[in-house]
Structures are given as structure tokens and as C-alpha cells.
Design an enzyme around this catalytic site. Structure first.
Site, short mmCIF file in Angstrom:
data_model
loop_
_atom_site.label_atom_id
_atom_site.label_comp_id
_atom_site.label_asym_id
_atom_site.label_seq_id
_atom_site.Cartn_x
_atom_site.Cartn_y
_atom_site.Cartn_z
N LYS A 127 -17.24 78.97 59.32
CA LYS A 127 -17.12 77.99 58.23
C LYS A 127 -18.47 77.79 57.51
O LYS A 127 -19.53 78.19 58.03
CB LYS A 127 -16.59 76.68 58.80
CG LYS A 127 -15.15 76.81 59.35
CD LYS A 127 -14.57 75.45 59.70
CE LYS A 127 -13.14 75.59 60.17
NZ LYS A 127 -12.49 74.27 60.38
N TYR A 142 -4.58 76.77 54.13
CA TYR A 142 -4.28 75.66 55.04
C TYR A 142 -2.97 74.94 54.67
O TYR A 142 -2.80 73.77 55.03
CB TYR A 142 -5.44 74.66 55.04
CG TYR A 142 -6.63 75.10 55.89
CD1 TYR A 142 -6.52 75.19 57.28
CD2 TYR A 142 -7.85 75.40 55.32
CE1 TYR A 142 -7.60 75.57 58.07
CE2 TYR A 142 -8.94 75.78 56.11
CZ TYR A 142 -8.80 75.86 57.48
OH TYR A 142 -9.87 76.24 58.27
N ASN A 160 -16.50 72.36 61.95
CA ASN A 160 -16.51 72.67 63.38
C ASN A 160 -16.81 74.15 63.64
O ASN A 160 -16.31 74.75 64.58
CB ASN A 160 -15.20 72.23 64.04
CG ASN A 160 -13.97 72.88 63.44
OD1 ASN A 160 -14.07 73.58 62.44
ND2 ASN A 160 -12.82 72.68 64.04
N HIS A 209 -12.95 78.75 62.55
CA HIS A 209 -11.49 78.67 62.63
C HIS A 209 -11.01 79.91 63.36
O HIS A 209 -11.58 80.98 63.20
CB HIS A 209 -10.87 78.66 61.22
CG HIS A 209 -9.41 78.95 61.22
ND1 HIS A 209 -8.45 77.99 61.49
CD2 HIS A 209 -8.72 80.12 61.06
CE1 HIS A 209 -7.25 78.55 61.48
NE2 HIS A 209 -7.39 79.84 61.22
N GLU A 244 -2.60 85.25 58.54
CA GLU A 244 -3.99 84.95 58.15
C GLU A 244 -4.80 86.24 57.94
O GLU A 244 -5.64 86.29 57.05
CB GLU A 244 -4.64 84.07 59.22
CG GLU A 244 -4.05 82.67 59.23
CD GLU A 244 -4.65 81.75 60.29
OE1 GLU A 244 -4.24 80.59 60.34
OE2 GLU A 244 -5.54 82.21 61.04
P1 CMP Z 1 -9.25 74.84 61.92
O1 CMP Z 1 -9.19 75.70 63.13
O2 CMP Z 1 -9.92 75.35 60.70
O3 CMP Z 1 -7.74 74.47 61.52
C1 CMP Z 1 -7.40 73.28 60.87
C2 CMP Z 1 -8.57 72.40 60.69
O4 CMP Z 1 -8.27 71.07 60.35
C3 CMP Z 1 -9.32 72.28 61.99
O5 CMP Z 1 -9.95 73.48 62.31
C4 CMP Z 1 -10.26 71.13 61.69
O6 CMP Z 1 -11.45 71.55 61.06
C5 CMP Z 1 -9.42 70.34 60.71
N1 CMP Z 1 -8.99 69.09 61.32
C6 CMP Z 1 -8.15 68.93 62.35
N2 CMP Z 1 -8.01 67.62 62.62
C7 CMP Z 1 -8.79 66.97 61.73
C8 CMP Z 1 -9.07 65.61 61.50
N3 CMP Z 1 -8.52 64.65 62.25
N4 CMP Z 1 -9.92 65.31 60.51
C9 CMP Z 1 -10.46 66.27 59.74
N5 CMP Z 1 -10.23 67.59 59.92
C10 CMP Z 1 -9.40 67.92 60.91
#
Ligand code: CMP
Length: 141
Positions: A9, A49, A112, A115, A126
Site C-alpha cells: 500500500k 474494493y 496497514n 493487502h 484480483e
Molecule cells: P485490505 O486487506 O486492503 O482489505 C480491505 C481493507 O479495508 C483492509 O485491508 C483495511 O485496510 C480496510 N479496513 C478494514 N476494516 C477497516 C476499518 N474498520 N476502518 C478502516 N479501514 C478498514
């Protein structure tokens, strides 16, 4: 042999952690069979998404994912989807186990670090979202 899609990311690309993260994948026995640095615009982030469209964090997540360069790769190996999820760690970096990618380079639940696909069907979708079939090469020696 299974394949999964990985995204480094924007904050982890900006922080210079592409190499660190690729080392974790390769150290876990996952082969990189496709890779590119790219960028999602807001519309493509919303499309990627789409499954989260109704979630309260959808707008913020898609803003975030379109704010900078991302590094996208296809990882291949036995149980690649589960293995990648294990080395990524929990979605929230604060809850991720020591030694996981999100613990080491994640900032918060949105930023985070990585993904990873969560199931074979989503992995196939994907991977096709980012790569044409002829851009994926299984290593041969
Ligand atoms: P990712 O694996 O990219 O898939 C979906 C994303 O949604 C997840 O990682 C997080 O970055 C994001 N996500 C999930 N829960 C939350 C939340 N409560 N608030 C903000 N972002 C979220």
C-alpha cells in the site's frame, strides 16, 4: 500450486519497504511471478474494493489507496493465499503478531502496509484486475 494477489500500500511504498516486504514473501517460500509499480485512481480503487462498498470506511479506504503509488505482485506457492495472510498478520497492525509485515510496517487499519487476497475466487479476480495472463511467469530453471 496456488496464486494470490499482493498489494504493497502507498505508505509502505513511500516508506521504502517494497524490498523488505518482498523478502518476507520469498523467505516464506512464495515466488514472485508477476510484479509492477502502479497507481489506482479513485474510480479504480472503488472498483477493486467494490465488495466493501457499503462499509463506513469505503470512501476513506479508496481515497487512501488512490493517494500514491502501489506495488502489486502475484505470489505463487503451495497454500499461497493462507501463507501470505499468515505473514501479513492481522488487519489491524496493533493486533498483528510480532514478526508479521503489518506489525513491522503498518501504521493503522487502513494504512496497514499490505493487502492480500482472502480466497481462491477473489485471488483469481484480483490477479485479473491487475495483470494479463502473459504478464505472469512461473519461474523455470
Ligand atoms: P485490505 O486487506 O486492503 O482489505 C480491505 C481493507 O479495508 C483492509 O485491508 C483495511 O485496510 C480496510 N479496513 C478494514 N476494516 C477497516 C476499518 N474498520 N476502518 C478502516 N479501514 C478498514
Amino acid at each position: 500450486m496456488e496464486r494470490t494477489l499482493s498489494i504493497v500500500k502507498p505508505e509502505a511504498v513511500e516508506g521504502g519497504h517494497i524490498g523488505d516486504i518482498l523478502s518476507r514473501f520469498e523467505g516464506a517460500g512464495l515466488k514472485v511471478v508477476a510484479a509492477k509499480l502502479t497507481r489506482l485512481d479513485k474510480q479504480r480503487a472503488e472498483s477493486f474494493y467494490a465488495v466493501h462498498r457499503e462499509r463506513p470506511f469505503f470512501n476513506s479506504l479508496t481515497d487512501y489507496m488512490s493517494k500514491g503509488a502501489i506495488f502489486v505482485s502475484v505470489l505463487e506457492g503451495d497454500g499461497a493465499i493462507a501463507r501470505n495472510r499468515e505473514i501479513m498478520g492481522a488487519t489491524d497492525p496493533a493486533k498483528a503478531a510480532p514478526g508479521t509485515i503489518r506489525k513491522d510496517w503498518g501504521t493503522n487499519v487502513e494504512a496497514n502496509a499490505v493487502h492480500g487476497s482472502d480466497a481462491p475466487e477473489t485471488a483469481a479476480e484480483e490477479i485479473a484486475f491487475f495483470f494479463a495472463a502473459d504478464e505472469i511467469q512461473s519461474p523455470t530453471v
